[in-house]
Design a protein around this motif. Sequence first.
Motif, PDB file in Angstrom:
ATOM      1  N   VAL A   1      24.160   8.550 -19.060  1.00  0.00           N
ATOM      2  CA  VAL A   1      24.144   9.643 -18.070  1.00  0.00           C
ATOM      3  C   VAL A   1      23.387   9.225 -16.808  1.00  0.00           C
ATOM      4  O   VAL A   1      22.401   8.483 -16.889  1.00  0.00           O
ATOM      5  CB  VAL A   1      23.488  10.896 -18.709  1.00  0.00           C
ATOM      6  CG1 VAL A   1      23.339  12.028 -17.700  1.00  0.00           C
ATOM      7  CG2 VAL A   1      24.321  11.356 -19.891  1.00  0.00           C
ATOM      8  N   ALA A   2      23.842   9.728 -15.652  1.00  0.00           N
ATOM      9  CA  ALA A   2      23.223   9.434 -14.343  1.00  0.00           C
ATOM     10  C   ALA A   2      23.029   7.924 -14.182  1.00  0.00           C
ATOM     11  O   ALA A   2      21.958   7.444 -13.855  1.00  0.00           O
ATOM     12  CB  ALA A   2      21.904  10.181 -14.173  1.00  0.00           C
ATOM     13  N   ALA A   3      24.108   7.207 -14.437  1.00  0.00           N
ATOM     14  CA  ALA A   3      24.044   5.747 -14.544  1.00  0.00           C
ATOM     15  C   ALA A   3      24.784   5.020 -13.431  1.00  0.00           C
ATOM     16  O   ALA A   3      24.659   3.809 -13.287  1.00  0.00           O
ATOM     17  CB  ALA A   3      24.632   5.326 -15.891  1.00  0.00           C
TER      18      ALA A   3
ATOM     19  N   GLY B   1      30.232   9.036 -15.457  1.00  0.00           N
ATOM     20  CA  GLY B   1      30.436   9.679 -16.768  1.00  0.00           C
ATOM     21  C   GLY B   1      30.817  11.142 -16.647  1.00  0.00           C
ATOM     22  O   GLY B   1      31.825  11.579 -17.218  1.00  0.00           O
ATOM     23  N   GLY B   2      30.049  11.902 -15.905  1.00  0.00           N
ATOM     24  CA  GLY B   2      30.333  13.340 -15.755  1.00  0.00           C
ATOM     25  C   GLY B   2      31.659  13.565 -15.048  1.00  0.00           C
ATOM     26  O   GLY B   2      32.440  14.443 -15.436  1.00  0.00           O
ATOM     27  N   SER B   3      31.946  12.752 -14.030  1.00  0.00           N
ATOM     28  CA  SER B   3      33.201  12.892 -13.287  1.00  0.00           C
ATOM     29  C   SER B   3      34.397  12.598 -14.189  1.00  0.00           C
ATOM     30  O   SER B   3      35.430  13.264 -14.109  1.00  0.00           O
ATOM     31  CB  SER B   3      33.243  11.896 -12.115  1.00  0.00           C
ATOM     32  OG  SER B   3      32.099  12.034 -11.312  1.00  0.00           O
ATOM     33  N   SER B   4      34.252  11.608 -15.058  1.00  0.00           N
ATOM     34  CA  SER B   4      35.361  11.251 -15.942  1.00  0.00           C
ATOM     35  C   SER B   4      35.574  12.344 -17.001  1.00  0.00           C
ATOM     36  O   SER B   4      36.713  12.627 -17.381  1.00  0.00           O
ATOM     37  CB  SER B   4      35.084   9.898 -16.600  1.00  0.00           C
ATOM     38  OG  SER B   4      36.278   9.344 -17.070  1.00  0.00           O
ATOM     39  N   ASP B   5      34.492  12.969 -17.440  1.00  0.00           N
ATOM     40  CA  ASP B   5      34.633  14.101 -18.380  1.00  0.00           C
ATOM     41  C   ASP B   5      35.388  15.250 -17.704  1.00  0.00           C
ATOM     42  O   ASP B   5      36.244  15.887 -18.320  1.00  0.00           O
ATOM     43  CB  ASP B   5      33.255  14.603 -18.826  1.00  0.00           C
ATOM     44  CG  ASP B   5      32.498  13.567 -19.644  1.00  0.00           C
ATOM     45  OD1 ASP B   5      33.127  12.603 -20.130  1.00  0.00           O
ATOM     46  OD2 ASP B   5      31.266  13.725 -19.797  1.00  0.00           O
ATOM     47  N   ALA B   6      35.051  15.505 -16.430  1.00  0.00           N
ATOM     48  CA  ALA B   6      35.734  16.577 -15.693  1.00  0.00           C
ATOM     49  C   ALA B   6      37.220  16.247 -15.564  1.00  0.00           C
ATOM     50  O   ALA B   6      38.084  17.109 -15.775  1.00  0.00           O
ATOM     51  CB  ALA B   6      35.112  16.740 -14.309  1.00  0.00           C
TER      52      ALA B   6
ATOM     53  N   SER C   1      33.239  13.803  -5.790  1.00  0.00           N
ATOM     54  CA  SER C   1      33.970  12.776  -5.032  1.00  0.00           C
ATOM     55  C   SER C   1      34.639  11.745  -5.931  1.00  0.00           C
ATOM     56  O   SER C   1      35.643  11.134  -5.547  1.00  0.00           O
ATOM     57  CB  SER C   1      33.009  12.057  -4.085  1.00  0.00           C
ATOM     58  OG  SER C   1      32.273  12.986  -3.349  1.00  0.00           O
ATOM     59  N   ASP C   2      34.070  11.478  -7.103  1.00  0.00           N
ATOM     60  CA  ASP C   2      34.634  10.468  -8.003  1.00  0.00           C
ATOM     61  C   ASP C   2      35.712  11.034  -8.939  1.00  0.00           C
ATOM     62  O   ASP C   2      36.381  10.274  -9.638  1.00  0.00           O
ATOM     63  CB  ASP C   2      33.524   9.858  -8.890  1.00  0.00           C
ATOM     64  CG  ASP C   2      32.756   8.739  -8.188  1.00  0.00           C
ATOM     65  OD1 ASP C   2      33.250   8.214  -7.172  1.00  0.00           O
ATOM     66  OD2 ASP C   2      31.666   8.392  -8.677  1.00  0.00           O
ATOM     67  N   VAL C   3      35.853  12.367  -8.988  1.00  0.00           N
ATOM     68  CA  VAL C   3      36.759  12.971  -9.985  1.00  0.00           C
ATOM     69  C   VAL C   3      38.235  12.606  -9.726  1.00  0.00           C
ATOM     70  O   VAL C   3      38.938  12.247 -10.673  1.00  0.00           O
ATOM     71  CB  VAL C   3      36.548  14.495 -10.101  1.00  0.00           C
ATOM     72  CG1 VAL C   3      37.476  15.094 -11.156  1.00  0.00           C
ATOM     73  CG2 VAL C   3      35.091  14.810 -10.446  1.00  0.00           C
TER      74      VAL C   3
ATOM     75  N   SER D   1      19.515   9.708  -8.976  1.00  0.00           N
ATOM     76  CA  SER D   1      20.324  10.784  -8.396  1.00  0.00           C
ATOM     77  C   SER D   1      21.144  10.223  -7.231  1.00  0.00           C
ATOM     78  O   SER D   1      20.602   9.628  -6.296  1.00  0.00           O
ATOM     79  CB  SER D   1      19.403  11.915  -7.919  1.00  0.00           C
ATOM     80  OG  SER D   1      19.931  12.519  -6.761  1.00  0.00           O
ATOM     81  N   THR D   2      22.460  10.435  -7.309  1.00  0.00           N
ATOM     82  CA  THR D   2      23.368   9.937  -6.264  1.00  0.00           C
ATOM     83  C   THR D   2      22.989  10.536  -4.904  1.00  0.00           C
ATOM     84  O   THR D   2      22.978   9.830  -3.890  1.00  0.00           O
ATOM     85  CB  THR D   2      24.821  10.324  -6.628  1.00  0.00           C
ATOM     86  OG1 THR D   2      25.107   9.779  -7.912  1.00  0.00           O
ATOM     87  CG2 THR D   2      25.820   9.790  -5.624  1.00  0.00           C
ATOM     88  N   ALA D   3      22.676  11.825  -4.893  1.00  0.00           N
ATOM     89  CA  ALA D   3      22.317  12.496  -3.628  1.00  0.00           C
ATOM     90  C   ALA D   3      21.081  11.837  -3.003  1.00  0.00           C
ATOM     91  O   ALA D   3      21.017  11.631  -1.791  1.00  0.00           O
ATOM     92  CB  ALA D   3      22.076  13.979  -3.874  1.00  0.00           C
TER      93      ALA D   3
HETATM   94  N1  LIG Z   1      29.702  15.835 -18.693  1.00  0.00           N
HETATM   95  C1  LIG Z   1      28.550  15.321 -18.188  1.00  0.00           C
HETATM   96  N2  LIG Z   1      28.131  14.118 -18.601  1.00  0.00           N
HETATM   97  C2  LIG Z   1      27.011  13.588 -18.075  1.00  0.00           C
HETATM   98  N3  LIG Z   1      26.234  14.208 -17.184  1.00  0.00           N
HETATM   99  C3  LIG Z   1      26.605  15.400 -16.733  1.00  0.00           C
HETATM  100  C4  LIG Z   1      27.796  16.010 -17.217  1.00  0.00           C
HETATM  101  N4  LIG Z   1      27.922  17.177 -16.576  1.00  0.00           N
HETATM  102  C5  LIG Z   1      26.899  17.304 -15.757  1.00  0.00           C
HETATM  103  N5  LIG Z   1      26.067  16.261 -15.854  1.00  0.00           N
HETATM  104  C6  LIG Z   1      24.845  16.085 -15.029  1.00  0.00           C
HETATM  105  O1  LIG Z   1      25.242  15.297 -13.903  1.00  0.00           O
HETATM  106  C7  LIG Z   1      24.235  14.348 -13.530  1.00  0.00           C
HETATM  107  C8  LIG Z   1      24.875  12.986 -13.227  1.00  0.00           C
HETATM  108  O2  LIG Z   1      25.483  12.501 -14.373  1.00  0.00           O
HETATM  109  P1  LIG Z   1      26.652  11.392 -14.379  1.00  0.00           P
HETATM  110  O3  LIG Z   1      26.530  10.710 -15.688  1.00  0.00           O
HETATM  111  O4  LIG Z   1      27.959  11.988 -14.030  1.00  0.00           O
HETATM  112  O5  LIG Z   1      26.175  10.451 -13.178  1.00  0.00           O
HETATM  113  P2  LIG Z   1      26.728   9.105 -12.613  1.00  0.00           P
HETATM  114  O6  LIG Z   1      27.243   8.228 -13.723  1.00  0.00           O
HETATM  115  O7  LIG Z   1      25.672   8.536 -11.738  1.00  0.00           O
HETATM  116  O8  LIG Z   1      27.966   9.554 -11.739  1.00  0.00           O
HETATM  117  P3  LIG Z   1      28.530   8.915 -10.393  1.00  0.00           P
HETATM  118  O9  LIG Z   1      28.744   7.454 -10.667  1.00  0.00           O
HETATM  119  O10 LIG Z   1      29.839   9.678 -10.211  1.00  0.00           O
HETATM  120  O11 LIG Z   1      27.530   9.199  -9.330  1.00  0.00           O
HETATM  121  C9  LIG Z   1      23.219  14.339 -14.663  1.00  0.00           C
HETATM  122  O12 LIG Z   1      22.035  14.825 -14.137  1.00  0.00           O
HETATM  123  C10 LIG Z   1      23.761  15.283 -15.743  1.00  0.00           C
HETATM  124  O13 LIG Z   1      22.783  16.156 -16.246  1.00  0.00           O
END
Ligand SMILES: Nc1ncnc2c1ncn2[C@@H]1O[C@H](COP(=O)(O)OP(=O)(O)OP(=O)(O)O)[C@@H](O)[C@H]1O
Length: 285
Positions: free
Chosen positions: A96-98, A102-107, A136-138, A177-179
């Motif tokens: 997560v937040a990596a 991950g979150g965008s792909s779940d959406a 933006s990544d969805v 945090s991306t932001a």
């Molecule tokens: N389905 C989900 N899976 C993971 N995190 C989620 C999900 N929905 C919301 N979040 C929240 O979104 C934030 C970012 O998580 P995510 O894993 O999508 O980041 P990311 O991999 O950096 O994404 P990106 O590469 O698009 O910036 C986290 O703080 C998490 O709590």
Amino acid sequence: MSKIYEKAPAKINLVLDVLRKREDGFHEVEMIMTMVDLADRLEMEELPRDQIVLSSQAGFIPLDEKNLAFQAARLIKERYGVKRGVYIHLDKQIPVAAGLAGGSSDAAAALKGLNRLWDLRLPREELELLGAELGSDVPFCIRGGTAVARGRGEKLESVSPPPQCWVVLAKPPINVSTADVYGKFRVNDVKRHPSVPRMLDALSRQSFPDMCAALGNVLENVTLHRYPEVRQIKECMIKAGADGVLMSGSGPTVFGLVSKEMKVARVYNALRGFCKEVFVVRMLT
Ligand SMILES: Nc1ncnc2c1ncn2[C@@H]1O[C@H](COP(=O)(O)OP(=O)(O)OP(=O)(O)O)[C@@H](O)[C@H]1O
Ligand SMILES: C[C@](O)(CO)[C@H](O)COP(=O)(O)OP(=O)(O)OC[C@H]1O[C@@H](n2ccc(N)nc2=O)[C@H](O)[C@@H]1O
């Protein structure tokens, strides 16, 4: 009652360039993204009542309206007036937040799955437009494959897949945090912009060395400056023999591309000394 399954793979950015900051606060980007074989899995099933219920084996993500899969289900349900409920189980494998979307792909997987479960028959282009409302990544995660992304990431053009190779992913135990990263980014500080045409040329010729040479991410310096452990991971991967090394997205995950199987174990073992979350995967071509 029938169940629907969707895989939600992680993405990496082979190129991430930022052209300028826009009036709406977002940044105009030029990226090349591709999917790798590390995926969450969503199971979707009709509920007898009009409600969205989300569960997951992962204890560290929100399961309410803060979750992007929940937001995707709510969006498609409201937009198309669906009066049915759904139970979504999210098997979370992507860190997560990596920087791996991950979150965008779940959406994206939720939109694709519910389009089938509720027999909405929406074309992919419409799902991509819906996806852009969530992040933006969805849209790219809906499209999959390999694509150039422009605008704030939603304007897509599918391109040749990368040559097959091993991908070692290493995520240090920090959440980025991306932001925040975009907030600290200054386009005038960029010394060298990566070249999208150069990467496209490498991909079209299926040249692994040229692909490695064309890797570039202008957000890397922001995250490397703030988190020295990300720099250490990069150095460790290079020392262990990875052929091309780059941070993905806004980080902190670093990926290493390796062409020869005999080298993969060395890179993996070197990284395991630094962080717990290390994965060896293939490109999804
Ligand atoms: N389905 C989900 N899976 C993971 N995190 C989620 C999900 N929905 C919301 N979040 C929240 O979104 C934030 C970012 O998580 P995510 O894993 O999508 O980041 P990311 O991999 O950096 O994404 P990106 O590469 O698009 O910036 C986290 O703080 C998490 O709590
Ligand atoms: C870093 C990348 O993951 C690379 O693929 C993407 O550019 C970011 O995609 P994302 O996480 O889906 O981003 P969003 O959820 O749309 O936006 C999160 C925050 O990142 C910033 N953001 C995002 C995309 C963009 N082109 N410019 C931005 O400035 C904005 O501050 C926004 O509030």
